[in-house]
Design an enzyme around this catalytic site. Structure first.
Site, PDB file in Angstrom:
ATOM      1  N   LEU A 658      -3.525  -0.457   4.532  1.00 47.96           N
ATOM      2  CA  LEU A 658      -3.135   0.733   3.780  1.00 47.96           C
ATOM      3  C   LEU A 658      -2.537   0.333   2.438  1.00 47.96           C
ATOM      4  CD1 LEU A 658      -2.728   3.864   3.905  1.00 47.96           C
ATOM      5  CD2 LEU A 658      -0.385   3.348   4.673  1.00 47.96           C
ATOM      6  N   HIS A 659      -3.087   0.898   1.356  1.00 49.18           N
ATOM      7  CA  HIS A 659      -2.565   0.571   0.025  1.00 49.18           C
ATOM      8  C   HIS A 659      -2.630   1.790  -0.889  1.00 49.18           C
ATOM      9  CE1 HIS A 659      -6.887  -0.417   0.031  1.00 49.18           C
ATOM     10  NE2 HIS A 659      -6.899  -0.098  -1.255  1.00 49.18           N
ATOM     11  N   LEU A 660      -1.591   1.915  -1.704  1.00 44.56           N
ATOM     12  CA  LEU A 660      -1.422   3.024  -2.644  1.00 44.56           C
ATOM     13  C   LEU A 660      -1.772   2.545  -4.048  1.00 44.56           C
ATOM     14  CD1 LEU A 660      -0.235   5.871  -3.393  1.00 44.56           C
ATOM     15  CD2 LEU A 660       1.984   4.714  -3.585  1.00 44.56           C
TER      16      LEU A 660
END
Length: 762
Positions: A658-660
Site C-alpha cells: 500500500l502506497h500513497l
C-alpha cells in the site's frame, strides 16, 4: 582457433597482440575494405591513416576520408564523409574513415557501407590510455581540426564519456584493438601488406582478457576480454555482445577435438550412452530429455561486464541448488566461442563440486541452432533479454528474436511488457515460429541480470554485494521458471512434480498479471530504487500473512520492490531517494516521477498490498500516512509556492505494498509518456486520500474503481477538461492552461496549495 576449409587466398599473419580469438576466419580476397578508425583525439588515427595511405607497397589503392579537412581543407560533416567514401569505393579504392566514431550511432552509416557488394568493413580501435590522448591533444601544433591546447583536454574528456565499444554485430567483419604505439605499427604493417586480392580474417583481435578502469583525466571502462565479447549477457539497453551467431557456429569435428576447457558437443545418443561415476547417472534422467533440458547463456557477463570469476561461482551455486531439489531436469550452459572463459571457469568449478556432468554441462554453439547444428535437443532456451523485452541490439537477444520471428514478439507482449533485474518471464513459443519448427523450442525464458557497465543504464558501480544477489536471483528465477514448465509437461500428480510455489516467476497464462504490467511502465522501473531480493521462503512467509482478499492477487517479482523496502528499510537507509523512515511508513521520491514533485508514502504493515486489503482497523495508519504526505507537500510548497499537490491512491496499483502518491499537478516530467500514465492520475482511477479515509470510516472499505477502461479514455486536461490527440499536445496545453481546477477537487482539501495560489484557483 578454428579455420574453415577451402579457399586459396593467403591470410596475412595476425598481430602478435591478438589476445581475442577470431570468431571466424574466412578469406575475403578481392574485396575492397572500409576501415573505420575509432578513437578520441590524440589517439593516433590520422597518423595511422597517413601511414597506410603512404606506405602501401602491395598495390592496394587507398583513400583517406578525414572530417577535419573534408570541407575544402576545413572541417566538414558526416554526410560529406559518407559521400566521399562512396565515391572512393566506386573508383575501386579501399577507404580509411578518419574521424572519432566513438559512439555506435556515429559509426552506423559507415558500417552500412558493407552492404555494398565486395566491401568488408573493419574497425581499428585506438584504445590508448586517456592521459596519453589528452597529453598529445594539448601539446600538438597546427592540428587540422584546430583541437589543441587547453580546450583539447575538456573535449577528449567529454568524448570518452560517450565511448561505446565497437561490436561485430554493428556490421563489422573484423575489429582490431590497439593498446599502444607498438600495436598501431603492427596494424599499419598489416594493412600495408594487403594486395588487391588479399583478405583478412574475420573476428575480434587484441582485446584485453580483463577490463580494468583506466586512470587518467577521467575514468571509463575498457573493453572486456574476448570471452565477454562473445558471451551472452543481457542489456537495459539492447544487447550487442555475440557477433553474428548464425554465421559462426563451430564445426562439430573441431569442437570434439577442442581443448580441455570446453565440454565437447555430444549428440543425444552419445549423451544417453555416456556413463558417469556420480551417484546419479544418466539413467536418472527421463528418456524424453528434450522436454526437460534448459539451454541458457551466461547472464550479465558480456555487455554488462559482470566479473567472470564471481559470475561462474554464482552459476555453479545456482545449478547445484536446483539440481539438488529436482532430479528430472538437465541444464546446459551455452556460449558461442570455443575459447570462452566463462565456460572454462564454470566447468572447472562444477567438477570441483562434483556436479553430475550428465545433468549439467557446457556446450559450444549457437543457442538458436542447438539441434540442427549441434545435435543437442532441448525444448526450452533462455534469452539474455533487455528490460524492455524488445528485439534488437545484438548478442543472444538479437539472435533469438531473429530466429523465432515475429511470433516471439507477439507472444512476449502477451506475457509481459518489461522485466526487472533478477527476474525472468516464461513465454510459450507458438508452433508457427521458425525456431519451434526447426529446433523444437517450445518455450523462451527471458531473464535479466545486474549491470556493472558504467556506459549502460542502472550501473551498480562495482557493488558486487548487491550485484551478486541480483545475479543469483536471476538464475534462481530462470531455473524455477524452467522447473515450472517441466511440471506442467509432466502433470501435477507425478512423483516428480514441484513441491513449492515459484517466486520471481511470471506466469504466461496470468491475464491479471498482464493487466497489471500493462497498466503503467513505471511499475517495473521502480525496482531500480531498491533492487529487492526475495528468497522463496520470504515470499511465502509474506504471502501467508495477507488477507483473503489480497491472496486473490498474483504479484510478479517485478512488483515486489516497495514491499521489500517496507519490510527491510535498514538496507536502504543510505539511499538518496529515501526521505523518511518511521515505524509505520517510509517516504521516498518516486524514481520515475510523473511531475516535478512526486513522492510515495509506503506503508510498512505486512499484509496491506493495496486498498483492497484495507478496513477500519487500518484507519489510524491511513491518517498517519496522509499527515506525512501533507507535511512533505507543505515542505515543497515552501520551496516553490507555484506548485499544487494532490494526494491519492491508484485503484489497482502496479506495485505490491500500500502506497500513497503525493504528486504536483503540473505533470511536467519526461517520464509521463503515454495515455495510461496520464489517466492513472487524472481520472476516477486515482482515489483522493481524504475520500478513501472517509469511505473506510463510514463503510468499512474503499470504493475501488477497478475498470481499466478508464485508463484508455481520451486525453483531457485535468483543469479545463479539453480533449487532446496526444501527449505532446496535451503537455503543451497544460503548460499554459490557467483554468481553475474542477470544483470537486477544490473541496475537502483534496488539493494542497499555497495561500496565494488558493486565491487564484478559487
Amino acid at each position: 582457433m578454428d579455420h574453415d576449409a577451402g579457399g586459396s587466398t593467403a591470410v596475412p599473419p595476425q598481430p602478435p597482440s591478438t589476445t581475442g580469438a577470431a570468431v571466424k576466419e574466412e578469406e575475403s580476397g578481392g574485396k575492397q575494405v572500409v576501415v573505420v578508425l575509432v578513437g578520441p583525439p590524440g589517439s593516433g588515427k590520422s597518423t595511422f591513416a597517413e601511414a597506410v595511405l603512404g606506405g602501401s607497397a602491395a598495390g592496394r589503392p587507398w583513400a583517406r576520408v578525414c572530417q577535419d579537412t573534408i570541407g575544402n581543407g576545413k572541417a566538414g560533416t558526416k554526410i560529406q564523409c559518407l559521400k566521399a567514401a562512396a565515391d572512393a569505393l566506386k573508383q575501386g579504392k579501399s577507404v580509411l574513415i578518419d574521424r572519432c566514431n566513438l559512439e555506435r550511432e556515429q559509426r552506423a552509416d559507415f558500417a552500412k557501407l558493407g552492404n555494398t557488394v565486395h566491401v568488408d568493413v573493419h574497425a581499428v580501435v585506438f584504445d590508448l590510455p586517456a592521459k596519453v590522448c589528452v597529453s598529445r591533444s594539448v601539446n600538438r601544433k597546427d592540428h587540422d581540426g584546430n583541437l589543441q591546447g587547453g580546450m583539447a583536454a575538456m573535449v577528449v574528456n567529454r568524448m570518452l564519456k560517450k565511448k561505446e565499444t565497437p561490436l561485430l554485430t554493428e556490421g563489422f567483419s573484423r575489429i582490431v584493438f590497439c593498446k599502444d604505439d607498438n600495436d598501431i605499427k603492427k596494424a599499419v604493417d598489416m594493412y600495408n601488406a594487403l594486395g588487391p586480392s588479399d583478405g583478412l580474417a574475420s573476428g575480434v583481435f587484441g582485446q584485453n582478457s580483463k577490463g580494468p578502469v583506466q586512470v587518467g583525466i577521467m575514468k571509463f571502462l575498457k573493453k572486456t576480454d574476448n570471452s565477454k565479447e562473445k558471451s551472452s549477457g543481457p542489456k537495459l539497453t539492447p544487447s550487442e555482445s555475440i557477433p553474428q551467431m548464425q554465421n559462426h557456429f563451430p564445426k562439430k569435428e573441431n569442437l570434439e577435438a577442442g581443448g580441455s576447457s570446453i565440454c565437447p558437443v555430444e549428440t543425444e545418443k552419445e549423451l544417453n550412452n555416456r556413463k558417469t561415476n556420480d551417484d546419479k547417472s544418466i539413467e536418472s534422467v527421463p528418456s524424453d530429455i528434450s522436454s526437460r533440458t534448459l539451454a541458457f547463456p551466461s547472464i550479465s557477463t558480456a555487455d554488462f561486464q559482470f566479473d567472470l570469476e564471481r559470475a561462474s561461482s554464482i552459476i555453479v551455486d545456482a545449478v547445484a541448488d536446483i539440481l539438488q531439489k529436482y532430479d528430472n531436469i538437465r541444464l546446459v550452459l551455452v556460449d558461442l566461442s570455443q575459447k570462452s572463459r566463462i565456460l572454462s571457469l564454470v566447468k572447472d568449478k562444477a567438477a570441483k563440486k562434483n556436479i553430475n556432468s550428465s545433468r549439467f554441462f557446457t556446450f559450444v554453439g549457437d543457442i538458436t541452432q542447438l539441434h540442427s547444428k549441434g545435435g543437442l535437443r532441448c525444448n526450452v532456451i533462455a534469452n539474455a533479454a533487455n528490460w524492455r523485452l524488445k528485439p534488437g541490439g545484438g548478442g543472444v537477444n538479437a539472435a533469438i528474436y531473429n530466429a523465432a520471428g515475429e511470433d516471439l514478439q507477439r507472444a512476449t507482449k502477451e506475457c509481459a511488457d518489461t522485466l526487472r533485474p533478477g527476474s525472468s518471464v516464461t513465454v510459450p513459443l507458438p508452433s508457427t515460429s521458425p525456431l519451434h519448427q526447426r529446433e523444437g523450442v517450445t518455450h523462451i525464458i527471458h531473464v535479466l541480470g545486474p549491470n556493472m557497465n558504467p556506459m549502460r543504464p542502472d550501473c551498480l558501480n562495482n557493488d558486487y554485494t548487491n550485484g551478486s544477489k541480483i545475479l543469483h536471483e536471476a538464475y534462481t528465477s530462470l531455473f524455477e521458471n524452467f522447473v515450472s514448465i517441466v511440471q506442467s509437461c509432466m502433470g501435477k500428480n507425478t512423483e516428480r512434480a514441484l513441491e513449492k510455489p515459484m517466486t520471481g516467476v511470471i506466469s504466461p497464462n496470468d491475464s491479471k498479471t498482464k493487466r497489471e504490467r500493462t497498466h503503467d511502465s513505471e511499475r517495473t522501473k521502480k525496482h531500480k530504487l531498491v533492487q529487492p531480493i526475495m528468497t522463496s521462503n520470504q515470499a511465502r512467509e509474506g504471502d501467508s500473512k495477507k488477507s483473503t482478499v489480497a491472496n486473490t492477487k498474483t504479484w510478479g517479482s517485478w512488483a515486489q520492490a516497495l514491499y521489500e523496502l517496507a519490510m527491510h528499510p535498514e538496507n536502504y537507509k543510505n539511499s538518496d531517494s529515501v526521505l523518511e523512515i518511521s515505524d509505520d511508513f517510509i517516504v521516498l521520491n518516486d524514481l520515475y516521477p510523473k511531475a516535478r514533485k512526486h513522492v510515495l508514502v509506503v506503508s510498512r504493515m505486512d499484509g496491506l498490498d493495496s486498498l483492497a486489503d484495507v478496513n477500519k482497523e487500518h484507519l489510524s495508519l491511513l491518517r498517519r500516512m496522509h499527515s506525512a504526505g501533507v507535511k512533505w507537500a507543505q515542505k515543497f510548497l515552501e520551496e516553490d509556492p507555484s506548485l499544487v499537490f494532490r494526494l491519492g491512491y491508484h485503484s489497482v496499483p502496479s506495485m505490491r505494498q500500500l502506497h500513497l502518491h503525493i504528486i504536483s499537478q503540473d505533470f511536467n516530467s519526461t517520464r509521463l509518456k503515454n495515455k495510461k500514465h496520464w489517466n492513472s492520475f487524472t481520472t476516477a482511477f486515482f482515489l483522493d486520500s481524504v475520500d478513501v479515509i472517509e469511505e473506510i470510516d463510514q463503510r468499512g472499505s474503499a470504493a475501488i474503481r477497478s475498470d481499466e477502461k478508464v485508463l484508455a479514455m481520451e486525453l483531457r486536461c485535468h483543469r479545463c477538461r479539453s480533449a487532446h490527440p496526444n501527449i505532446p499536445k496535451l503537455k503543451a496545453h497544460i503548460a499554459n492552461c490557467k483554468s481553475s481546477f474542477p470544483t470537486h477537487l477544490l473541496q475537502k482539501g483534496r488539493l494542497l496549495l499555497s495561500s496565494t495560489m488558493h486565491t487564484d484557483c478559487t
